[in-house]
Design a protein around this motif. Structure first.
Motif: not given
Ligand code: HAM
Length: 415
Positions: A90-92, A101-103, A294-296, A130-132
């Motif tokens: 989803a992030f990608i 950053p995103l949480k 994953l390609g991101g 998930e912390a990105l």
């Protein structure tokens, strides 16, 4: 036709169990909010490739456990075995790289074709975070603190322990992999069949083999710690120091490698001895290459997921305090004509009210007791003719005749 049965490894969650699930999920959701994790919901199925690429072809989750099928358009789809890959996808695909950053927090069913046993199901529920976009060890500690906070709030403080290890950066891992294979290759024929396969494909997984003879062979094996780069060591030391500073107890477990391929650096599991073989309650780690795989864009990540079925198995719902449950019962046919209206007024006013039916008045009162009603509203012709109802406090036995509006106002005052 055969007896209608549920599919092996699935469960019907009946009201009491479901109340536990809801309580646990609500506690986790509220805590996640407090730590700044926004809720995300990704689909229950994804293109199979999403999971194959992220979890690794040789992980058990992919090699033996997926529910994969072709849809009517000929696409290969997989029911999600876990939540991290979907969040990364989803992030990608939602193009979130600009917002780092995103949480994220999530909750939902996952599917794995595993051998069912207590605490292990084919449809089970995870809640996770998930912390990105966080590179530093403080993110590992932040998610661990959230997990610990949740487990403590559920009453598990003394019933589980955090086991923790580091896999180091990809180079450290690669170096160790080579050493381990060199050590195990001459012993290949003595390894269990599963470990023999892993030796080619995913040798680190042999470390957490449950087979006692595998464990015996591993006694003289090189230690992962010896292959760690200085940076990897420093990273892990920072995690451990912060955990100590925050008062989060942990146990180092050098054999903990985790089953999914995407991990690097910190890996952890909160485990319990109360659930037999399925002792992992909440587990996760750092995955700095997953999104790139994953390609991101290269984006670090760290998170965990907890098995809600397992948490619920250990959890006791708190006793309800200040509960009001009103039993409504008719004493005669004039009362019966009013009961639904009274019930509706009580429910619209926000009360939990139950209609008691069947049998004579004495039987109805017994049923009200059995329900553990706190109050009974008794409807009879004499009182109704004066626009009154009879309200009995089933705790004290005290009974009064009052207008229904007064009863509602009084009960509201008691809440
Ligand atoms: P996992 O260890 O495969 O990690 O699963 C996390 C938790 O889900 C386990 O600790 C366990 O409580 C529960 N669980 C797993 N399989 C089953 C099952 N068959 N029946 C009941 N409960 C089960 C992951 O899934 C990673 N995505 C965690 C993560 C998030 N890592 C980083 N971010």
């Amino acid at each position: 036709m055969n007896k209608v049965q549920k599919v092996r490894g699935t469960r019907d969650l009946l009201p009491i169990e479901k109340m536990k699930f809801r309580f646990i999920e609500q506690s986790a959701y509220e805590k996640a909010q407090r730590y700044g994790f926004g809720e995300i919901e990704t689909p229950i199925f994804e293109f199979s490739e999403v999971f194959h690429r992220s979890l690794g072809e040789t992980s058990d989750a992919i090699s033996k456990e997926t529910y994969t099928f072709l849809d009517r358009g000929g696409e290969s789809l997989t029911l999600r075995p876990e939540g991290t890959a979907g969040v990364a996808r989803a992030f990608i695909s939602e193009g979130m790289a600009q917002n780092l950053p995103l949480k994220f927090y999530y909750y939902g069913p996952m599917f794995r074709y595993e051998r069912p046993q207590k605490g292990r199901y084919r449809q089970f529920y995870q809640l996770g975070v998930e912390a990105l976009g966080f590179e530093t060890p403080s993110a590992d500690v932040e998610v661990l603190d959230l997990g610990w906070n949740l487990l403590k709030s559920l009453g598990f403080e003394n019933r589980c322990i955090l086991e923790i290890n580091t896999l180091g950066d990809p180079e450290s891992r690669k170096k160790y992999r080579e050493q381990l294979v060199a050590f195990l290759l001459p012993l290949k024929n003595e390894l269990s069949p599963d470990s023999q396969i892993r030796l080619d494909k995913n040798p680190l997984r042999i470390l957490d083999s449950k087979d006692p003879s595998d464990q015996k062979l591993l006694e003289g094996a090189p230690q992962l710690e010896a292959s760690l780069s200085t940076e990897s060591k420093v990273f892990f030391e920072k995690v451990l120091k912060s955990l100590t500073d925050l008062g989060i107890p942990f146990k180092l477990n050098p054999k903990l490698v985790r089953g999914l391929d995407y991990y690097c650096h910190t890996v952890f599991e909160f485990t319990t001895t109360e659930l037999g073989a399925q002792g992992a309650l909440l587990s996760g780690g750092r995955y700095d290459s997953l999104i790139e795989t994953l390609g991101g864009p290269k984006t670090p990540g760290v998170g965990w997921a907890a098995g809600v079925d397992r948490l619920a198995e250990m959890f006791q719902l708190p006793e309800e305090t200040n509960r009001t449950l009103i039993a409504v019962l008719a004493a005669d046919s004039a009362g019966e004509a009013e009961e639904l209206k009274v019930l509706q007024k009580l429910r619209y006013a926000g009360f939990h009210a139950e209609l008691i039916l069947g049998g004579n008045f004495g039987k109805k009162m017994k049923k009200a007791d059995k329900l553990k009603a706190t109050h009974a509203i008794i409807l009879g012709e004499t009182e109704l003719n004066q626009n009154l109802v009879s309200i009995k406090n089933l705790g004290s036995g005290e009974q009064q005749n009052l207008p229904l509006s007064q009863v509602i106002a009084d009960l509201r005052g008691q809440r």
